[in-house]
Every structure is written in structure tokens, then in C-alpha cells.
Design a protein around this motif. Sequence first.
Motif, PDB file in Angstrom:
ATOM      1  N   ARG A  88       0.806  -1.171  -0.050  1.00  0.00           N
ATOM      2  CA  ARG A  88       0.147  -0.077   0.012  1.00  0.00           C
ATOM      3  C   ARG A  88       0.933   1.349   0.034  1.00  0.00           C
ATOM      4  O   ARG A  88       0.766   1.994  -0.802  1.00  0.00           O
ATOM      5  CB  ARG A  88      -0.847  -0.007   1.263  1.00  0.00           C
TER       6      ARG A  88
ATOM      7  N   ILE B 130     -16.267  -5.374   7.291  1.00  0.00           N
ATOM      8  CA  ILE B 130     -16.641  -3.790   7.090  1.00  0.00           C
ATOM      9  C   ILE B 130     -15.789  -3.276   6.412  1.00  0.00           C
ATOM     10  O   ILE B 130     -15.803  -2.243   5.600  1.00  0.00           O
ATOM     11  CB  ILE B 130     -16.865  -3.208   8.692  1.00  0.00           C
ATOM     12  N   GLU B 131     -14.567  -3.414   6.827  1.00  0.00           N
ATOM     13  CA  GLU B 131     -13.216  -2.700   6.295  1.00  0.00           C
ATOM     14  C   GLU B 131     -13.152  -2.959   4.433  1.00  0.00           C
ATOM     15  O   GLU B 131     -12.498  -2.029   3.948  1.00  0.00           O
ATOM     16  CB  GLU B 131     -11.954  -3.138   6.940  1.00  0.00           C
TER      17      GLU B 131
ATOM     18  N   PRO C 168     -17.802  -2.654   0.075  1.00  0.00           N
ATOM     19  CA  PRO C 168     -17.923  -3.666  -0.816  1.00  0.00           C
ATOM     20  C   PRO C 168     -16.846  -3.747  -1.677  1.00  0.00           C
ATOM     21  O   PRO C 168     -15.705  -2.991  -1.429  1.00  0.00           O
ATOM     22  CB  PRO C 168     -18.901  -2.467  -1.635  1.00  0.00           C
TER      23      PRO C 168
ATOM     24  N   TYR D 139     -15.298  -4.115  -5.434  1.00  0.00           N
ATOM     25  CA  TYR D 139     -15.290  -3.860  -7.100  1.00  0.00           C
ATOM     26  C   TYR D 139     -14.138  -4.499  -7.736  1.00  0.00           C
ATOM     27  O   TYR D 139     -14.422  -5.092  -8.715  1.00  0.00           O
ATOM     28  CB  TYR D 139     -15.644  -2.564  -7.142  1.00  0.00           C
ATOM     29  N   ASP D 140     -13.022  -4.623  -7.108  1.00  0.00           N
ATOM     30  CA  ASP D 140     -11.964  -5.169  -7.627  1.00  0.00           C
ATOM     31  C   ASP D 140     -11.217  -5.844  -6.272  1.00  0.00           C
ATOM     32  O   ASP D 140     -10.574  -4.891  -5.569  1.00  0.00           O
ATOM     33  CB  ASP D 140     -11.113  -4.198  -8.332  1.00  0.00           C
TER      34      ASP D 140
ATOM     35  N   SER E 241      -7.635  -4.519  -5.765  1.00  0.00           N
ATOM     36  CA  SER E 241      -7.892  -3.151  -4.918  1.00  0.00           C
ATOM     37  C   SER E 241      -8.192  -3.425  -3.522  1.00  0.00           C
ATOM     38  O   SER E 241      -7.396  -2.632  -2.332  1.00  0.00           O
ATOM     39  CB  SER E 241      -8.680  -2.399  -5.773  1.00  0.00           C
ATOM     40  N   SER E 242      -9.142  -4.041  -3.177  1.00  0.00           N
ATOM     41  CA  SER E 242      -9.474  -4.454  -1.833  1.00  0.00           C
ATOM     42  C   SER E 242      -8.345  -4.790  -0.844  1.00  0.00           C
ATOM     43  O   SER E 242      -7.939  -4.380   0.365  1.00  0.00           O
ATOM     44  CB  SER E 242     -10.864  -5.182  -1.651  1.00  0.00           C
TER      45      SER E 242
ATOM     46  N   TYR F  13      -5.423  -1.892  -0.764  1.00  0.00           N
ATOM     47  CA  TYR F  13      -5.947  -0.596  -0.422  1.00  0.00           C
ATOM     48  C   TYR F  13      -6.593  -0.541   0.979  1.00  0.00           C
ATOM     49  O   TYR F  13      -6.716   0.441   1.390  1.00  0.00           O
ATOM     50  CB  TYR F  13      -6.474   0.514  -1.390  1.00  0.00           C
ATOM     51  N   SER F  14      -7.315  -1.615   1.031  1.00  0.00           N
ATOM     52  CA  SER F  14      -8.224  -1.694   2.215  1.00  0.00           C
ATOM     53  C   SER F  14      -8.300  -2.482   3.461  1.00  0.00           C
ATOM     54  O   SER F  14      -8.342  -2.218   4.440  1.00  0.00           O
ATOM     55  CB  SER F  14      -9.807  -1.855   1.504  1.00  0.00           C
TER      56      SER F  14
ATOM     57  N   SER G 123     -18.060   5.837   1.709  1.00  0.00           N
ATOM     58  CA  SER G 123     -17.539   4.230   1.869  1.00  0.00           C
ATOM     59  C   SER G 123     -18.021   2.987   1.014  1.00  0.00           C
ATOM     60  O   SER G 123     -17.466   2.358   0.819  1.00  0.00           O
ATOM     61  CB  SER G 123     -17.684   3.773   3.254  1.00  0.00           C
ATOM     62  N   LEU G 124     -19.297   3.462   0.575  1.00  0.00           N
ATOM     63  CA  LEU G 124     -19.833   2.555  -0.709  1.00  0.00           C
ATOM     64  C   LEU G 124     -19.136   2.638  -1.969  1.00  0.00           C
ATOM     65  O   LEU G 124     -19.213   1.752  -2.624  1.00  0.00           O
ATOM     66  CB  LEU G 124     -21.336   3.019  -0.793  1.00  0.00           C
ATOM     67  N   LEU G 125     -18.274   3.426  -2.022  1.00  0.00           N
ATOM     68  CA  LEU G 125     -17.496   3.656  -3.339  1.00  0.00           C
ATOM     69  C   LEU G 125     -16.292   3.347  -3.175  1.00  0.00           C
ATOM     70  O   LEU G 125     -15.324   3.414  -4.058  1.00  0.00           O
ATOM     71  CB  LEU G 125     -17.755   5.018  -3.803  1.00  0.00           C
ATOM     72  N   LYS G 126     -15.713   2.957  -1.851  1.00  0.00           N
ATOM     73  CA  LYS G 126     -14.370   2.542  -1.752  1.00  0.00           C
ATOM     74  C   LYS G 126     -13.843   1.476  -2.839  1.00  0.00           C
ATOM     75  O   LYS G 126     -14.531   0.411  -2.971  1.00  0.00           O
ATOM     76  CB  LYS G 126     -13.973   2.044  -0.332  1.00  0.00           C
ATOM     77  N   GLY G 127     -12.649   1.905  -3.583  1.00  0.00           N
ATOM     78  CA  GLY G 127     -12.143   0.814  -4.593  1.00  0.00           C
ATOM     79  C   GLY G 127     -13.029   0.692  -5.962  1.00  0.00           C
ATOM     80  O   GLY G 127     -12.729   0.021  -6.773  1.00  0.00           O
ATOM     81  N   LEU G 128     -14.025   1.779  -6.017  1.00  0.00           N
ATOM     82  CA  LEU G 128     -14.921   1.777  -7.218  1.00  0.00           C
ATOM     83  C   LEU G 128     -13.865   2.295  -8.440  1.00  0.00           C
ATOM     84  O   LEU G 128     -14.107   1.843  -9.600  1.00  0.00           O
ATOM     85  CB  LEU G 128     -15.821   2.803  -7.017  1.00  0.00           C
TER      86      LEU G 128
ATOM     87  N   LEU H 173     -21.974   2.354   7.422  1.00  0.00           N
ATOM     88  CA  LEU H 173     -20.921   1.404   7.030  1.00  0.00           C
ATOM     89  C   LEU H 173     -19.454   2.080   7.516  1.00  0.00           C
ATOM     90  O   LEU H 173     -18.629   1.476   8.074  1.00  0.00           O
ATOM     91  CB  LEU H 173     -20.695   1.232   5.414  1.00  0.00           C
TER      92      LEU H 173
ATOM     93  N   ALA I 211     -19.405   2.230  11.466  1.00  0.00           N
ATOM     94  CA  ALA I 211     -18.882   0.945  11.825  1.00  0.00           C
ATOM     95  C   ALA I 211     -17.403   0.764  11.671  1.00  0.00           C
ATOM     96  O   ALA I 211     -16.660   0.431  12.680  1.00  0.00           O
ATOM     97  CB  ALA I 211     -19.680  -0.076  11.180  1.00  0.00           C
ATOM     98  N   GLU I 212     -17.007   1.001  10.600  1.00  0.00           N
ATOM     99  CA  GLU I 212     -15.658   0.969  10.454  1.00  0.00           C
ATOM    100  C   GLU I 212     -14.607   2.125  11.321  1.00  0.00           C
ATOM    101  O   GLU I 212     -13.580   1.602  11.910  1.00  0.00           O
ATOM    102  CB  GLU I 212     -15.178   1.310   9.109  1.00  0.00           C
TER     103      GLU I 212
ATOM    104  N   ASN J 261      -8.896   6.490  -0.761  1.00  0.00           N
ATOM    105  CA  ASN J 261      -7.957   6.481   0.426  1.00  0.00           C
ATOM    106  C   ASN J 261      -7.434   4.950   0.387  1.00  0.00           C
ATOM    107  O   ASN J 261      -5.952   4.984   0.361  1.00  0.00           O
ATOM    108  CB  ASN J 261      -8.664   6.607   1.558  1.00  0.00           C
ATOM    109  N   ASN J 262      -8.080   3.775   0.382  1.00  0.00           N
ATOM    110  CA  ASN J 262      -9.423   3.494   0.725  1.00  0.00           C
ATOM    111  C   ASN J 262      -9.671   2.986   1.796  1.00  0.00           C
ATOM    112  O   ASN J 262     -10.257   1.883   1.768  1.00  0.00           O
ATOM    113  CB  ASN J 262      -9.730   2.326  -0.346  1.00  0.00           C
ATOM    114  N   ASP J 263      -9.589   3.744   2.842  1.00  0.00           N
ATOM    115  CA  ASP J 263     -10.011   3.225   4.265  1.00  0.00           C
ATOM    116  C   ASP J 263     -10.478   4.538   5.197  1.00  0.00           C
ATOM    117  O   ASP J 263      -9.995   5.612   4.622  1.00  0.00           O
ATOM    118  CB  ASP J 263      -9.094   2.039   4.871  1.00  0.00           C
TER     119      ASP J 263
ATOM    120  N   THR K 144     -24.657  -3.100   2.572  1.00  0.00           N
ATOM    121  CA  THR K 144     -23.453  -3.105   1.662  1.00  0.00           C
ATOM    122  C   THR K 144     -23.431  -3.712   0.364  1.00  0.00           C
ATOM    123  O   THR K 144     -23.172  -3.367  -0.571  1.00  0.00           O
ATOM    124  CB  THR K 144     -22.010  -3.438   2.528  1.00  0.00           C
TER     125      THR K 144
END
Lengths: 446, 446
Positions: A319, A377-378, A381, A383-384, A387-388, A391-392, B73-78, B111, B114-115, B309-311, B426
Motif C-alpha cells: 500500500r 466492514i473494512e 464492498p 469492486y476489484d 484493490s481491496s 488499499y483496504s 464508503s460505498l464507493l471504496k475501490g470503485l 458502513l 462501523a469502520e 484512500n481506501n479506508d 453494503t
Amino acid sequence: MSASLQINARWIITVDANDRVLHHHAMIILDDKIIDILPQDEALKYDAAEVITLDDHALAPGFINAHTHAAMSLLKGLADDLALDEWLSEHIWPAESALVDQNFVRAGSELAIAEMIKGGTTCFNDMYFFIDETASAASRAGIRVNIGIPIIDFPTRWAKDLDEYISKGLLVKDQFRHDALVNFSFSPHAPYTVSDESFQRIQPLMNELGLSMHIHAHETASEVTDSFEVYGKSPLNRLNDLTLLGPNLMMVHMTALNGEDIQLLAKNAVHVIHCPESNLKLASGFCPVSDLLDAGINVALGTDGSASNNDIDMLGEMRSAALLAKGVSGKADCLSAHEALRMATINGAKALGLSEAIGSLEIGKQADLFAINLNCIETQPIYDVISSLVYSANRSQISDVWVDGKRLMHDHVLTTIDELSVLERTKQWHQKIAPFHHFVSKNGVK
Amino acid sequence: MSASLQINARWIITVDANDRVLHHHAMIILDDKIIDILPQDEALKYDAAEVITLDDHALAPGFINAHTHAAMSLLKGLADDLALDEWLSEHIWPAESALVDQNFVRAGSELAIAEMIKGGTTCFNDMYFFIDETASAASRAGIRVNIGIPIIDFPTRWAKDLDEYISKGLLVKDQFRHDALVNFSFSPHAPYTVSDESFQRIQPLMNELGLSMHIHAHETASEVTDSFEVYGKSPLNRLNDLTLLGPNLMMVHMTALNGEDIQLLAKNAVHVIHCPESNLKLASGFCPVSDLLDAGINVALGTDGSASNNDIDMLGEMRSAALLAKGVSGKADCLSAHEALRMATINGAKALGLSEAIGSLEIGKQADLFAINLNCIETQPIYDVISSLVYSANRSQISDVWVDGKRLMHDHVLTTIDELSVLERTKQWHQKIAPFHHFVSKNGVK
């Protein structure tokens, strides 16, 4: 068909040449090797001795930490937020010269190996002293290692002179000749601590024994300036003149590089090991990763030792590498999550000369991998999934780790290391090391 | 003497003016406030309704995330690893304009909250639309929030024009007037999306209602260049000419600053909110944190939204801030772990005008804090507990969180949020959002 293990996973991140991510596939392992990867509903033809189903997890190739000093884990946090000179000369070196012996290296290596396995690392490229202890600890734990045979032009408790550095190193190499998990390189500390004569002694041995070289270089701009004063040329050009540049050379840090340097590295297929967090923490400078990648150079990733990081967490290091490369290059599309993952896996394997065996999840390779639970939670969602992951996710989500098909962590519990004993020994060492910690806060409060 | 709660902890990291760390002390809480902090063996005089003993843990002030967009947060990693323009115009904005409504903001805020609680954040400074949903979600969860009343010079689903942005915002503020956890600021999006006229409408309201202002500014060098073209001056000088600079102004990002800018900020006691990971990920430039601190400017820390960020992990953000400041300044002794912790706690409280109430663990303050277990492989040995917290720990070690003395997380389990329901919702949103994700890897494989 018989198999030792079938792992059904929500995702399999292969890190193959096409960066494929497979959904709802099964990985089939026989003994130490991956023998198939196929859709779960086609896996019935295998009669595996054990079947593990991980519906919330991704499988990924185990991380390859391409530069670390495992035993220094005992020194993590000993001296932070200090200028490099003060850090080294007033804290790290005094502590090392007083304390580093067989026992220190055994305890520090065990602590580091426990941390690495918990964080999904299945192979590490080490550079330190008392290498027999690190090799033994890795072998006992079942983690893969590339041990650096240390070379430095001054005496330490490990060896008194070049002859002894070489002979003791090769003796250890010989002791582990039947252990498939333990590999060796020569590890001269750095161009500024190793003379031309010493390099010239090592070079024929590298060729004769088929060993690669793992060395710190161009860590700071002043290292390069100093080299011009002493040798009239940069460390890189010095190694070039010594005909050491080539695909069996791993150069670590490499922050101070000009365009010609980069061309020289590319032309000679030298591997660069990037340690972004250590470079930041010691304010060493920025490795021009974007330019190196553009030049086609193989860049692998390392954490450096815990004294300058302060962890050996390859997930976090990926990261940091991806984020920092964007910031330094000014290009947000530089060093994608996918590329960072390659740096932490297959590129490390290439640097170590092990890319036929490890670094990706492909049929015929060794079963070195981890499972990570992304249903939280972390990381939702998704998408890739890559990436999750980069980055997350954080390393605490890694649940299981295998090396050569052997499960080294089972649902967050280490199987080859007694974590409580390691913690206990670490606290005993803390008592001995703490006197070397002289922290004074910004406000003058100890 | 009576008390609601006594927490015995191995360490209490106070973040008080002297940066004191207390060993084997007890924190005494009555209702929502800290009423004493004293050695455990002197705590017998309190008869607390509940006593919790955490021998492996540090207590620390809850993190204050001084800039985020929770619902994102719903767009994280979009959309990752893209140039800023493409990221915004081809991915984030189309998804937002199609999807952002009451339900999106409710689900996204839950979401994020919670995080945040799981990561030790007890207060966040938010900027988004449908602020009634974010305020309600925070209130239900029991987390402290500073809600930004959004102002932007174009219509959104939330409001059609300036009048409506102001009236709807103030209506929500009024609805929460009895909720001590919910505070408000004005949040004009940025100087380039808000006209002088709009700023002039807000300013008297700020004074009348005692509200601060929270705004993105100087995020990139091109923002400053563009401002010179349109207004003949920098965004900062524009706000200065509008007499908006002062201790009730929080300016977020601030990467493109010259020496005069820094003097102006210092003279006016403006707060800077630093978002290092977002600045890196979007290649926005480097905030000159070292220079800001040297000038005596209050610098707080934010994660920005999860899309960039993605957190929303303040522990990780502290680490990134400390490491990056060293790298950028070239000084390894810049931005110590102790200073990074202050940026993530008391400096955020100062920025929000809440430093009398929160931001440190001191007698008389609200009981907003977390407990973190440091007795593990990753954080042992410990020489300086704040170094271990900032450089070695990760958020999964945080076990318990309190806001106003109420326990929002109990041994890793959220008490006010049903995590499984949040995960379920989510994933439902993922189905709607995923069509906006168009990932193509470096190798052209979707």
C-alpha cells in the motif's frame, strides 16, 4: 485423482502473466505443489485427503519480502524519529555491538518469522549476522528464506575478517544443502563498507557456486556524493567496473539515481528492491519507482528491518509503495494495486531467481500462499478484489498460510511456532535492550 | 466515592500538554466524563459500578477524523489508480449523480461509522449531502460528529440553489439542537465551486450562529493556477480578501503553499487538515507539514473519503503522516510519533473548537477513548508505547471504544451497530454501484 488438499475459495488471485482473478475456483495441491486450479464444480474428479472451503476468502501467492533483517525485530521502536546518523551511531549500533549474538539472532528471527507468517509472507530475503540461527529458525518454522552471507570490512562478533565471513557463510550454506526451503546469496553490506578487494574475492565464488548478490546501495544522496569523493564514481558505477552488474544482483533502496543509472540497471537486468517505508522513516530519499518500471527494470518490495519501519508487514508495504509512487511521480495512475501486488510476489521471486517455483499461483508451482477473509466492514464492498487487498485490507484479516503445501497458520493460529513462548522470550530480551532506549519527547518529557 | 466505570490499564496515553504516559493507572468515569486518573492502588476510594481491567492494553483518546465523506464508503475501490480528472469525471461523479440519495447516504454513513468505531475513531468531521442521514446515523451509533452543511454553486439531489443549501442545512442543525454528539459547520465544497457571493452569504450566518467553516482548498497546484486565472489571486488570498481567515476556519489538503501563504495561515490561526493518503493516492502534491508545524499552525489529520484512500483508518493515517513528513522534509526527526498522535487527537479537537471537551484524556473531559491490546507479536517489544501505537500497531488490535462514557465496542463487538446487517446492506448497494466500475488492468484483462 488423488490430492493432498483442495481449497475452495471465493477468489483466487493468481498473479499470473495475465493477472487473472478466478471466481469460485478450487486449488488442488499434491504434497508441496499446485497440481490444478479449476472451477469448483469441476473439482469432483479429485479425491483430496483434505478439503477446505473458504467462501469469504481470497487466496493469493505468499508475499516475498525481498529485503529484511529479521533479527532486528527485537529492536523495533528502540529509536524513532531521529536523524539517520544519530539513529545509527547512538542507538542501533551501540545496541547491536553490545547485544547481538547467537541468542539474540535466534530470538529476533523467531519473532520476525512469527510476524511474517501471520502477515502472509512465505519467503524472505535476509541480511544479518549469525545466519545459522536465522536459517535454523526459518527451517523449523517451515518458511522459505534466502539467507544473505554477510560481508563487511570490519570485525563483528560473527566474524573477524573477510576470510572468516566467507568461510563461516559457506559452512552454513553447506549445512543446509539438503533443506529445500533455505537458499543463499552473498550479502556485502554496502559499497561504502566493502572494498573493491573484497568484492573481487566474492565474485568468482558467486559464479562458481551460482549465488546471487544482495546489497544495500544508493540509499541516500550523500552515499553517492561520498563515493565520488573516495572512488571518483558512484556506487553503481563502481559495481559496474567490478563487472558485478547482472541479473544475479539485487540492489536495495536505490533512491539516488539519475537517468544514466537507470539505463545501466535496465541494460544489465539488475533487480531493484524497493523499501518505501524505511526510505520514508529515515528520510533517505525517494526511489524513482515509476521511472524504473518504465525502463523495464524488475522492482521487488521489501520491508527492511523492524528497526526502521517498524513492522515487517508486506500488505502495508504494498500500500505504501503504491501510494508513494503516485505522490512522487505526480501521476495517480502510476503503480496500480495490481503492480504493487506483483512487486510483493512474482517480482520478488524473479529477484531471487525463484520465479519458476514461487511468486504466483499456477499449476506446477510450489504451494506457497495465504488466505484472507475479505467479508468484513473494512473491505466491503468489493469492486476489484486486488484493490481491496492492497488499499483496504489489513494483515489481521489473513487467516491461513501454506508453504510447500504445509499449513503454517490455521485460522489465525500458528502451527509451527508457539506464539506465547515467542512473546515471553521477546519480553526477556526487552529487559536487556531497554537501557539502550533514550527517548526524549518533543516536550522534553522522558 | 461513586463512579460509573473504572478502567485499569497497563498504559494511559493522555496526550495532555506534557504528553504524559501513565503506567498501571486507573481511569475513573462518572456518566459521560473522566473524573479521575490515578494509580491503580489509590483507586480503592472509588466504588465504580463497573470495573474493567486491561493489563495488556493502552487507553488513548479516541481519534478525531478531521476530514471525511462518510457516505462515500460505498464507493471504496470503485475507481483506483486513475488520474484525478478521469477518476472524478468518469467514475465518481457519474456514480454519485445516479445513486446518491437519502438511502445511499444512510447506508454509506452506517458502513463508515462501523469502520470508524472499530478503528478507535470517536469523532468525525464530515462533508457530504443528505446530512440529516449522516447526523441520524451518528446519533444512533453514539459517535460524535461535526456535520458540514454543504454549499456548492450547482444543484444536486440534496438542494437546488444556495438558498436551499442554507435553509435545508440549518433545518437539520435545528433538528439536532438537543443532541450533544452532533455539531455543525458550514462546508463550502471548495473555492473553485463556490462564488464570492455565496461566501458573502455564509459569512454573517457563521458569526450569528457561531459556526466554523470546513473547506477543501489548495488541493493541487493546478487549483491555485486556475484561481489566478479566474480571480487573479490564490484561493487562500481570495478567502483572506473575503475576511474568512481565522480560528474558525478549517482548510483541508493545502498541498500547494508558498512561504507567504504559510505566514498568512499562521497569523490568522487557521487550522490545516492534512490528508496524506488521499493526497498520495490522487497525486495531489505534498502538504508541507513540517513547515506548517514550524510556523506554529495547528495541523489536524483526516482520512478523506474512502473513495480516495481506501479506508478511514486513523491509526494508519497517523503512520502515513509521520512517515511522509520525514520523506518530504528530508528530516527523519520531523513529525514524531508523538506529534502524529496529537494531530489525530487534540489537534483535531482544536480545529473543531472542541478542545475543552475532547482530544485528550484529562480530568473533566468527556470520556471519548479506546483501548488497544499491545501484547502481541506485532507490537512487542515496547520501548515507547506511542511509537508502538503509531508505527507498529494496527487497528485490529483496538478492542474497546467509549464515547461520552458509553461503550460502543466491547471486546471487538460493536454494541450500537449490527455489523452483519451493515454488511448485508453494503452488498445490496454493491449490486447497484458495480456497473459504474470499469476496471481494466495494466495487461488489458478486465
